[in-house]
Design a protein around this motif. Sequence first.
Motif, PDB file in Angstrom:
ATOM      1  N   TYR A   1      -5.236  -1.586  -3.848  1.00 17.69           N
ATOM      2  CA  TYR A   1      -6.652  -1.430  -3.506  1.00 17.69           C
ATOM      3  C   TYR A   1      -7.498  -2.401  -4.325  1.00 17.69           C
ATOM      4  O   TYR A   1      -8.376  -3.079  -3.784  1.00 17.69           O
ATOM      5  CB  TYR A   1      -7.110   0.011  -3.760  1.00 17.69           C
TER       6      TYR A   1
ATOM      7  N   LYS B   1      -0.598   2.043  -5.134  1.00 16.44           N
ATOM      8  CA  LYS B   1      -1.729   2.030  -4.195  1.00 16.44           C
ATOM      9  C   LYS B   1      -3.017   1.568  -4.862  1.00 16.44           C
ATOM     10  O   LYS B   1      -3.775   0.793  -4.296  1.00 16.44           O
ATOM     11  CB  LYS B   1      -1.930   3.411  -3.583  1.00 16.44           C
TER      12      LYS B   1
ATOM     13  N   HIS C   1       0.822  -1.212   0.000  1.00 16.12           N
ATOM     14  CA  HIS C   1       0.000   0.000   0.000  1.00 16.12           C
ATOM     15  C   HIS C   1       0.857   1.264   0.000  1.00 16.12           C
ATOM     16  O   HIS C   1       0.358   2.366  -0.111  1.00 16.12           O
ATOM     17  CB  HIS C   1      -0.930   0.003   1.211  1.00 16.12           C
TER      18      HIS C   1
END
Length: 103
Positions: A77, A73, A68
């Motif tokens: 996700y 990112k 993360h």
Amino acid sequence: MQSKLGKHSISKYDRSGKQDAWRARIVNKKGTTVLTNYFYVYPMFSSKHLNYLSWRNAYTTLIINKQHIGGNKLNTYNKIKLIKDEMNTKRTIFNWDHLNNFY
């Protein structure tokens, strides 16, 4: 306190009342170690074990591997969302191999 195992009441799916259920909660990284060690020694019988394995996969991806952090990112996700979208009532693939060496 690092982790907590407790009984609570939840509504049944058919709305006919409440039923007791067990919930494991963690409050820090050390609690995660306690929880994963516990479920390694005492795995669950049902598809909840598969949900646990999915959760552990997401935790490893996010926290242990620190995916993360940095420029990926959105990829992380999306990976976590895919894992979550295959849990509980949305699960369509069931693998019961963990029952071969059960207790």
